[in-house]
Design a protein around this motif. Structure first.
Motif, PDB file in Angstrom:
ATOM      1  N   TRP A  93       6.716 -23.810 -10.613  1.00  0.00           N
ATOM      2  CA  TRP A  93       6.548 -23.555  -9.186  1.00  0.00           C
ATOM      3  C   TRP A  93       5.087 -23.571  -8.798  1.00  0.00           C
ATOM      4  O   TRP A  93       4.215 -23.167  -9.558  1.00  0.00           O
ATOM      5  N   ALA A  94       4.833 -24.070  -7.592  1.00  0.00           N
ATOM      6  CA  ALA A  94       3.481 -24.080  -7.039  1.00  0.00           C
ATOM      7  C   ALA A  94       3.562 -23.588  -5.600  1.00  0.00           C
ATOM      8  O   ALA A  94       4.606 -23.702  -4.951  1.00  0.00           O
ATOM      9  N   GLU A  95       2.447 -23.054  -5.106  1.00  0.00           N
ATOM     10  CA  GLU A  95       2.394 -22.592  -3.724  1.00  0.00           C
ATOM     11  C   GLU A  95       1.431 -23.466  -2.943  1.00  0.00           C
ATOM     12  O   GLU A  95       0.322 -23.744  -3.392  1.00  0.00           O
ATOM     13  N   CYS A  96       1.865 -23.913  -1.777  1.00  0.00           N
ATOM     14  CA  CYS A  96       1.028 -24.797  -0.970  1.00  0.00           C
ATOM     15  C   CYS A  96       0.175 -23.996   0.004  1.00  0.00           C
ATOM     16  O   CYS A  96       0.296 -22.768   0.091  1.00  0.00           O
ATOM     17  N   GLY A  97      -0.674 -24.712   0.740  1.00  0.00           N
ATOM     18  CA  GLY A  97      -1.542 -24.064   1.696  1.00  0.00           C
ATOM     19  C   GLY A  97      -0.812 -23.408   2.852  1.00  0.00           C
ATOM     20  O   GLY A  97      -1.392 -22.592   3.569  1.00  0.00           O
ATOM     21  N   GLY A 150       7.114 -28.213  -8.796  1.00  0.00           N
ATOM     22  CA  GLY A 150       6.213 -29.274  -9.218  1.00  0.00           C
ATOM     23  C   GLY A 150       4.769 -28.803  -9.236  1.00  0.00           C
ATOM     24  O   GLY A 150       4.116 -28.722  -8.194  1.00  0.00           O
ATOM     25  N   ILE A 151       4.273 -28.480 -10.412  1.00  0.00           N
ATOM     26  CA  ILE A 151       2.904 -27.970 -10.536  1.00  0.00           C
ATOM     27  C   ILE A 151       1.893 -29.000 -10.043  1.00  0.00           C
ATOM     28  O   ILE A 151       0.891 -28.654  -9.413  1.00  0.00           O
ATOM     29  N   ALA A 174       9.598 -33.065  -9.920  1.00  0.00           N
ATOM     30  CA  ALA A 174       8.214 -32.778 -10.270  1.00  0.00           C
ATOM     31  C   ALA A 174       7.544 -33.976 -10.927  1.00  0.00           C
ATOM     32  O   ALA A 174       8.149 -34.685 -11.731  1.00  0.00           O
ATOM     33  N   ARG A 175       6.290 -34.194 -10.556  1.00  0.00           N
ATOM     34  CA  ARG A 175       5.491 -35.272 -11.154  1.00  0.00           C
ATOM     35  C   ARG A 175       4.719 -34.733 -12.333  1.00  0.00           C
ATOM     36  O   ARG A 175       4.071 -33.692 -12.236  1.00  0.00           O
TER      37      ARG A 175
END
Length: 281
Positions: A9-13, A20-21, A61-62
């Motif tokens: 998991w990633a958090e966007c702005g 997708g890290i 995810a890439r």
């Protein structure tokens, strides 16, 4: 670098969580039938997944070593058993959330290829006629960008008036060896990342019309070379005339008479400076 090193998991702005890290990508496959009706391959996400039960694109995810195209083709093969070698990639749209991106890879299929869920991430895969897409319960990210992406699904062809562009390029001594000058132009164009007002990467079908002393120019990978047997303007006009009604055609030329002829057939035009500025950038 390792397979699946992008999982996580990633958090966007915007403060949203995304899978997708390194970002994610999806494959938007479109096929136009003989009447020009576009069909889009859609995936119903498995109920257990993020936004499960909604319709979107095969993707995920890439990995750190992948670009968007490689990632989208891999994911589509893993999820839908989709044969990537039968597809023609036409562009990439980037949805930037601030520190995290989803890249939609647009590809053209020659037919309504047979697909089926190949792993547990899909509940269903279906070719939908374009008008039916918005009637589905869509993945929120797909729904947000669909209005921007949908107009980009028409096939696009870039037609080069090579003699006109070479003349505008005005390389020293080009008139002494027009064939070599044409060959240099085509090699340079083949290696160019063309600009597009919407897509971050654009891969139109490219047709280069050569004439006169340049008629013997060798083929260049990624470019269809058409040698005019007579007038180059006539040959370019014929290329435009043969385009499918739903196909967009952009002709690069400064010739006013040719511009008028192809515009009357539905094409748009750009002057050589549009292309040459990109080659010198």
């Amino acid at each position: 670098m390792a397979a699946k090193d992008g999982d996580g998991w990633a958090e966007c702005g915007r403060g949203h969580r995304h899978w997708g890290i390194h970002g994610a990508s999806g494959l938007l496959v479109v096929h136009h039938d003989d009447a020009g009706v576009p069909y889009v391959l859609m995936q119903k996400r498995a109920e257990w997944s993020h936004h499960g039960g909604t319709w979107g694109l095969p993707g995920g995810a890439r990995d750190s070593h992948e670009d968007a195209v490689a990632s989208a083709l891999r994911e589509a093969h893993e999820e839908a058993a989709l044969p990537g070698d039968e597809l023609r990639v036409r562009g990439v749209y980037v949805d930037d959330h601030g520190g995290w991106t989803f890249e939609t890879v647009i590809a053209e299929a020659p037919a309504l290829l047979a697909v089926a869920p190949a792993n547990g991430e899909s509940d269903e895969l279906r070719w939908l006629p374009l008008p039916e897409v918005t009637g589905m319960l869509l993945h929120p990210g797909f729904a947000e960008t669909w209005g921007t992406i949908e107009p980009q699904l028409a096939p696009e062809t870039l037609v080069l008036d090579v003699a006109n562009i070479v003349g505008a390029r005005a390389e020293h001594g080009w008139w002494h060896d027009r064939e070599a000058a044409a060959a240099r132009l085509l090699r340079d164009v083949a290696g160019l990342r063309l600009e597009h007002p919407v897509l971050a990467q654009w891969y139109p079908r490219i047709v280069a019309v050569v004439e006169g002393a340049a008629r013997q120019v060798a083929d260049v990978p990624g470019i269809q070379v058409v040698a005019a047997t007579g007038s180059g303007d006539d040959a370019i006009t014929e290329v435009v005339r043969r385009a499918r009604p739903w196909e967009r055609v952009l002709v690069v030329t400064a010739d006013r008479g040719l511009k008028q002829r192809v515009t009357e057939l539905g094409a748009t035009t750009a002057g050589p400076r549009w292309l040459l500025a990109q080659l010198s950038a």
